[in-house]
Each structure stands twice: as structure tokens, then as C-alpha cells.
Design a protein around this motif. Sequence first.
Motif, short mmCIF file in Angstrom:
data_model
loop_
_atom_site.label_atom_id
_atom_site.label_comp_id
_atom_site.label_asym_id
_atom_site.label_seq_id
_atom_site.Cartn_x
_atom_site.Cartn_y
_atom_site.Cartn_z
N UNK A 52 0.83 -1.20 0.00
CA UNK A 52 0.00 0.00 0.00
C UNK A 52 0.87 1.26 0.00
N UNK A 53 0.46 2.32 -0.69
CA UNK A 53 1.28 3.52 -0.76
C UNK A 53 1.48 4.22 0.58
N UNK A 54 0.57 4.02 1.51
CA UNK A 54 0.65 4.65 2.83
C UNK A 54 1.40 3.80 3.85
N UNK A 55 1.87 2.61 3.45
CA UNK A 55 2.36 1.62 4.41
C UNK A 55 3.54 2.13 5.25
N UNK A 56 4.54 2.73 4.63
CA UNK A 56 5.76 3.09 5.34
C UNK A 56 5.54 3.91 6.59
N UNK A 57 4.95 5.12 6.48
CA UNK A 57 4.73 5.93 7.68
C UNK A 57 3.79 5.26 8.69
N UNK A 58 2.76 4.56 8.19
CA UNK A 58 1.82 3.91 9.10
C UNK A 58 2.50 2.78 9.87
N UNK A 59 3.36 2.01 9.19
CA UNK A 59 4.03 0.91 9.87
C UNK A 59 5.05 1.44 10.88
N UNK A 60 5.73 2.52 10.54
CA UNK A 60 6.67 3.13 11.49
C UNK A 60 5.93 3.57 12.76
N UNK A 61 4.76 4.16 12.58
CA UNK A 61 3.97 4.58 13.73
C UNK A 61 3.51 3.38 14.55
N UNK A 62 3.13 2.31 13.86
CA UNK A 62 2.71 1.10 14.57
C UNK A 62 3.85 0.51 15.38
N UNK A 63 5.04 0.48 14.81
CA UNK A 63 6.21 -0.02 15.55
C UNK A 63 6.44 0.80 16.82
N UNK A 64 6.27 2.10 16.72
CA UNK A 64 6.45 2.96 17.89
C UNK A 64 5.40 2.67 18.96
N UNK A 65 4.16 2.46 18.53
CA UNK A 65 3.09 2.16 19.47
C UNK A 65 3.34 0.83 20.17
N UNK A 66 3.71 -0.19 19.40
CA UNK A 66 3.97 -1.52 19.98
C UNK A 66 5.13 -1.46 20.95
#
Length: 277
Positions: free
Chosen positions: A145-159
Motif C-alpha cells: 500500500x502507498x501509505x504503508x511506510x509511515x503507518x508501519x513506522x507509527x505502529x512499531x512505535x506504538x507496539x
Amino acid sequence: MPTFSAPDGTVLAYHESGGGSPLVCLPGGPMQHSGYLGDLGGLSAHRRLIMMDPRGTGGSATPADAASYRCDRLVGDLEALRAQLGLDRMDLLAHCAGANLALLYAARHPGRVRSLVLVTPSTFAAGIFPAGPARMEIARLRADEPWFGPAFDALESIVAGRDTDRDAIQPFFYGRWDAAARAHVAAQDGSRNEEAAAVYGSEGAYDPEATRAALATFGAPTLVLAGEVDLNSIPGAVAELAGLFPAAEFAVLPGAGHFPWLDDADRLVTAITTFLG
């Protein structure tokens, strides 16, 4: 908007749409009013949808005792709604955190449930808590998905416990991050009672061992639906919940996120109406 009185006298509201046999619907959030459910992708063409606004949300009054927001104490509200509707037994559908209330109700009043439908349910009441790595595995399904990079980085931070900003990970909760999904997110702004949400699953709300024992003997037909890419109610956890029932039907909706009536309404409605008959 019809109303009824809870056991403690709090005046609660519900919304009706469609025709046919009633289907009582519980929203998630937790403690979010029912408006975000819409008509569940057109389900109102097949059933009369009864959507309750939990106490302190939507058209329902704020209770005098904030402790009454706790999930186990809301069982009485649902039982009062059943009595208000004049139903000996009810068909019950719950989404997300509303499933915790549905599970506690089914455990306490099994004879009052004719059928149970759990759509991308929370599993906390049964003591099932998806771990961060399992959620990350689901998230990686969206790597193209085109939005994946920033969203996944944010998810890693949350986890990792470094960030609690959920806005950046919103695309993970939808099968398609399009204009409809963005509008759905925007429409939910302010629809959750944050004070109530903090109490909903607080200490004492759940007794997983007792709930599991009750579900093991629950005799009503049960349908449990997961979304293939749902980061919230991940399919593995939802499958584990389905396995607690004697003979629940379990299905994973392909390409669907946490709100499958937006991702593939026809498939969702067909699954539910086929099950309910």
C-alpha cells in the motif's frame, strides 16, 4: 428516538431501521454511540435493526454513577432493552468491544439469546489478548500500500510503547484506505465517551475463566466473523474466540478490515443473512 429505562433509572436510547425480524446490534468503541455502524452495509433491507446507544453516548443519558460504565454492569442495560422490545429471545449482533458485552450477556442469560453474531469482535472478555508481534504480522500484509511506510513506522512505535498516536495507523483498520474510509474516521470524531471507555474494561469487568466455562455450554447458533487484514481484531484471536463455543461458525472475510460493511458490504450481508436464515 425510542427510549427505555435501565435498572438504575438511566434513560437509554436506541435507533430502529429496516423491517422484518428484529436484530439487536451493539456498537463497539468501547462506549461509542451506534451511528458509526450505519445500516451495516444494507442489512436493514433484511432485518429490523435495533441499535442501542450505550449509556453516556448518543441519545442515551449520562448515569449518576460513572462506575456503571463497566462492561459487566451493562449486562442489565441489554436485558432491559430485550424486555422493552417484548422479546422472549433475541437475535444479537455485536461489533468490536460490543462483543465483550454480548459475551457477558450470553454467559449470564443464555436462554435469552436465539442467535449470536460477532463481527470483528474484541476478545478481552474471554481472556484473549493479541500480542504486538501478531498485530505486526497482520500489518505486513499491507506492505504494497502507498501509505504503508509511515503507518508501519507509527505502529512499531506504538507496539514499543514510544507513541500512542492512533491517527497515523488508521489505514490498517480499513480494507481500502479511500475517501469512504477517511470520511468514516472523520465522522467518528467525538462519538466515543472517553470517560466511559476508561471504565468499560476496568478491573473486575471480566472473569475470563467463568466466561469461557459458560460459552462452552452455550447452545444458541453463533457466527463469528474476522476481517483478513483487521489489525484490531486479528483473525487468529477471533478464531480462538470462536473455538470456545460448542459449534460456532467461523469465517474470515477476504480483504476486510475492522469495518467490513465498508470493505465488502455484499459479502458481509450475505454471510449474516444466510446464517440467520
